[in-house]
Design a protein around this motif. Structure first.
Motif, PDB file in Angstrom:
ATOM      1  N   GLU A   1      -2.106  -9.923   6.311  1.00 44.91           N
ATOM      2  CA  GLU A   1      -3.406 -10.012   6.767  1.00 44.91           C
ATOM      3  C   GLU A   1      -3.630 -10.885   7.824  1.00 44.91           C
ATOM      4  O   GLU A   1      -4.458 -11.801   7.860  1.00 44.91           O
ATOM      5  CB  GLU A   1      -4.576 -10.510   5.445  1.00 44.91           C
TER       6      GLU A   1
ATOM      7  N   LEU B   1     -11.065  -5.417   4.818  1.00 46.22           N
ATOM      8  CA  LEU B   1     -10.318  -6.523   5.537  1.00 46.22           C
ATOM      9  C   LEU B   1     -11.240  -6.748   6.605  1.00 46.22           C
ATOM     10  O   LEU B   1     -11.813  -6.044   7.387  1.00 46.22           O
ATOM     11  CB  LEU B   1      -8.900  -6.119   5.947  1.00 46.22           C
TER      12      LEU B   1
ATOM     13  N   GLY C   1     -10.289   0.438   3.311  1.00 46.86           N
ATOM     14  CA  GLY C   1      -9.176   1.049   2.860  1.00 46.86           C
ATOM     15  C   GLY C   1      -9.546   1.781   1.503  1.00 46.86           C
ATOM     16  O   GLY C   1     -10.274   1.297   0.967  1.00 46.86           O
ATOM     17  N   TYR C   2      -8.876   2.894   1.524  1.00 47.69           N
ATOM     18  CA  TYR C   2      -9.289   3.760   0.238  1.00 47.69           C
ATOM     19  C   TYR C   2      -7.967   4.129  -0.264  1.00 47.69           C
ATOM     20  O   TYR C   2      -6.924   4.488   0.313  1.00 47.69           O
ATOM     21  CB  TYR C   2     -10.061   5.099   0.825  1.00 47.69           C
ATOM     22  N   GLU C   3      -7.852   4.307  -1.609  1.00 48.60           N
ATOM     23  CA  GLU C   3      -6.911   4.708  -2.434  1.00 48.60           C
ATOM     24  C   GLU C   3      -6.266   5.886  -2.006  1.00 48.60           C
ATOM     25  O   GLU C   3      -4.977   6.208  -2.200  1.00 48.60           O
ATOM     26  CB  GLU C   3      -7.221   4.374  -3.785  1.00 48.60           C
TER      27      GLU C   3
ATOM     28  N   TYR D   1       0.800  -0.982   0.047  1.00 47.87           N
ATOM     29  CA  TYR D   1       0.130   0.012   0.126  1.00 47.87           C
ATOM     30  C   TYR D   1       0.934   1.104  -0.067  1.00 47.87           C
ATOM     31  O   TYR D   1       1.892   1.358   0.809  1.00 47.87           O
ATOM     32  CB  TYR D   1      -0.912   0.259   1.229  1.00 47.87           C
TER      33      TYR D   1
ATOM     34  N   THR E   1     -11.275   0.536  -1.754  1.00 48.75           N
ATOM     35  CA  THR E   1     -10.648  -0.099  -2.801  1.00 48.75           C
ATOM     36  C   THR E   1     -10.251  -1.679  -1.830  1.00 48.75           C
ATOM     37  O   THR E   1      -9.885  -2.516  -2.543  1.00 48.75           O
ATOM     38  CB  THR E   1      -9.506   0.440  -3.240  1.00 48.75           C
ATOM     39  N   LYS E   2     -10.249  -1.470  -0.827  1.00 51.33           N
ATOM     40  CA  LYS E   2      -9.922  -2.737   0.180  1.00 51.33           C
ATOM     41  C   LYS E   2     -10.900  -2.904   1.403  1.00 51.33           C
ATOM     42  O   LYS E   2     -10.950  -1.940   1.958  1.00 51.33           O
ATOM     43  CB  LYS E   2      -8.489  -2.757   0.506  1.00 51.33           C
TER      44      LYS E   2
ATOM     45  N   TRP F   1      -7.184   4.758   5.685  1.00 48.49           N
ATOM     46  CA  TRP F   1      -7.896   3.436   6.515  1.00 48.49           C
ATOM     47  C   TRP F   1      -9.172   3.983   7.409  1.00 48.49           C
ATOM     48  O   TRP F   1      -8.826   4.972   8.043  1.00 48.49           O
ATOM     49  CB  TRP F   1      -6.891   2.523   7.102  1.00 48.49           C
TER      50      TRP F   1
END
Length: 475
Positions: free
Chosen positions: A320, A284, A268-270, A248, A281-282, A254
């Protein structure tokens, strides 16, 4: 005797003209004597009524009474529906209550106007303070200048003159302008604010990206980037890794919504634009639930407190998985030593230019804030400092350059950063730096050393504050 019979016969003959039928029966009485009875049928009554009216009349009376009761009840219901007059006592009490309600409403409106006026005055003083901070102080005249040049300078600048010390060096900033001695409460309050802030020449302009350290001297206005779209986002934490590692990049942001019993989702954001638009974009799923808003991001890992425990976890974003865990010795948890707003904020993790920190309290400290520097890999406590600041009397705290700063209120629109503790000297002091809670419920404040900004979560809203630090060595 015969005379009586004659009279009866006369009456019979006379009465027969107006009657249809008449009888003259003869019977023996109880003594055996003969007794004549004269009877004429009534033209209107079929039979003689009894003294009490008979059973038929009594039944009729009962039915009439029942019918009257039903009619009275129906008439009463209609009147009530149309609007029967209430009891005079109840009407008087109701009128009195409505009057008191009107008075309370007027009092509330008056107090609201006073609050708005006070907020306006505070905002004017804050803007004036910022203007003073942005304007450099007047340079002292050289020793060769004559005394007649020391007259007060006219104009709107309230810092018109500084008292000069010996040798031509400026003093600590004692103001001699007459306006400051006029007795006006507004001037006195502004003077108190200005004298508590370091002088403008010590401010680092354009400090973003600088590695220099110093004391915090200014916090800007809050800038809103996003509002959470569900109730789970009333409280939360959002962060940006100041030392991001693959996979990343440094622009990745986040976010964790912390309302709920099993908080596990990490979004998560770009970049900031994607966060503002709400496009992660993610996503978890953390293996163990999060406790409150004390999480932080550092060197490719999420650091957070496990729910209902004093256990600290390091979640590696690349693999992760949980990379390390450790109990924070003697730390209070799950409501034992929270910030004043509550939320199980017993352990608050923070990052600054010097690394990873934990802000908490212990049974030995009895509610006072303890600051510990942690090893970012093993989570081992490297060193601890016990302050004299009661944790439940401040709304939040953060670290900058090894210094702990606390926020006075989480709900007041215009509050202050009120205490500073320096781990280098072990000393604390009171400060008064203006700080705004724009939305009235600030549940998270963290510092990002790479961006030189404060990140905050204020009642569904994710906001940032620009900060300014004093020059290295200035303090």
């Amino acid at each position: 005797m015969w005379l009586q019979v004659a009279l009866l016969m006369s009456y019979l003959l006379l009465g027969s003209q107006g009657q249809e039928r008449a009888t003259f029966p003869r019977t023996n009485d109880r003594h055996g004597r003969c007794q004549y009875t004269f009877s004429v049928a009534s033209p209107t009554e079929a039979s003689c009524p009894t003294a009490g009216g008979g059973p038929e009349v009594e039944a009729l009376k009962s039915r009439l009474m029942l019918l009257e009761a039903l009619v009275s009840r129906l008439v009463g219901g209609e009147v009530g529906a149309v609007g029967a007059m209430p009891d005079p006592g109840l009407q008087e009490a109701y009128t009195q209550l409505m009057g008191e309600k009107t008075q309370l409403q007027r009092e509330k409106e008056r107090l609201d106007r006073q609050v708005q006026e006070l907020q306006r005055r505070v905002e004017e003083q804050r803007l004036e303070t910022e203007r003073l901070l942005a304007r450099p102080c007047q340079q002292p005249q050289p020793p060769s200048s004559s005394r007649q040049d020391q007259r007060p300078v006219s104009g709107s600048n309230i810092l018109s003159r500084l008292v000069l010390g010996t040798g031509g060096q400026s003093d600590t900033g004692v103001v001699r302008d007459p306006a400051w001695q006029s007795g006006s409460p507004g001037y006195q309050e502004l003077k108190a604010e200005v004298t508590e802030v370091p002088a403008p020449p010590q401010i680092l302009e354009g400090s973003q990206g600088s590695t220099g350290c110093g004391e915090l001297v200014y916090v800007g206005e809050p800038k809103t980037h996003r509002k959470a779209d569900s109730f789970a986002g009333k409280y939360g934490v959002w962060m940006q890794d100041p030392e991001a590692v693959a996979p990343y990049g440094p622009k990745m942001l986040w976010r964790i919504d912390t309302v709920g019993t099993e908080v596990r989702q990490l979004f998560g954001y770009e970049d900031l634009d994607q966060l503002s638009r709400g496009f992660p974009t993610k996503v978890l799923l953390l293996p163990e639930p999060v406790e409150s808003t004390g999480a932080t991001m550092y060197r490719g890992s999420l650091y957070y407190q496990r729910r209902r425990s004093r256990t600290l976890l390091r979640y590696d974003l690349a693999t992760e998985s949980i990379a390390s865990r450790r109990d924070l010795p003697h730390a209070g948890y799950h409501g034992q030593d929270p910030y004043s707003w509550g939320g199980y904020t017993d352990i608050d993790l923070a990052v600054d230019e010097q690394g990873l920190w934990a802000i908490y309290s212990t049974s030995k400290a009895k509610g006072a804030i303890v600051v510990s520097q942690l090893d970012p890999n093993s989570l081992e406590v490297k060193r601890s400092w016990e302050t004299k600041i009661r944790k439940n009397t401040v709304a939040n705290a953060f670290m900058i350059c090894g210094r702990l700063y606390t926020v006075a209120s989480y709900s007041a629109p215009n509050t202050t950063i009120n205490y500073m503790f320096d781990t280098a000297t072990g000393q604390s002091k009171g400060v008064s730096l203006p700080f705004r809670n724009r939305y009235g419920y600030n549940s998270m404040v963290d510092y990002n050393p790479a961006q030189r900004k404060l990140y905050s979560w204020d009642k569904f809203h994710m906001v940032t504050y620009d900060v300014r630090l004093g020059k290295p060595g200035a303090n």
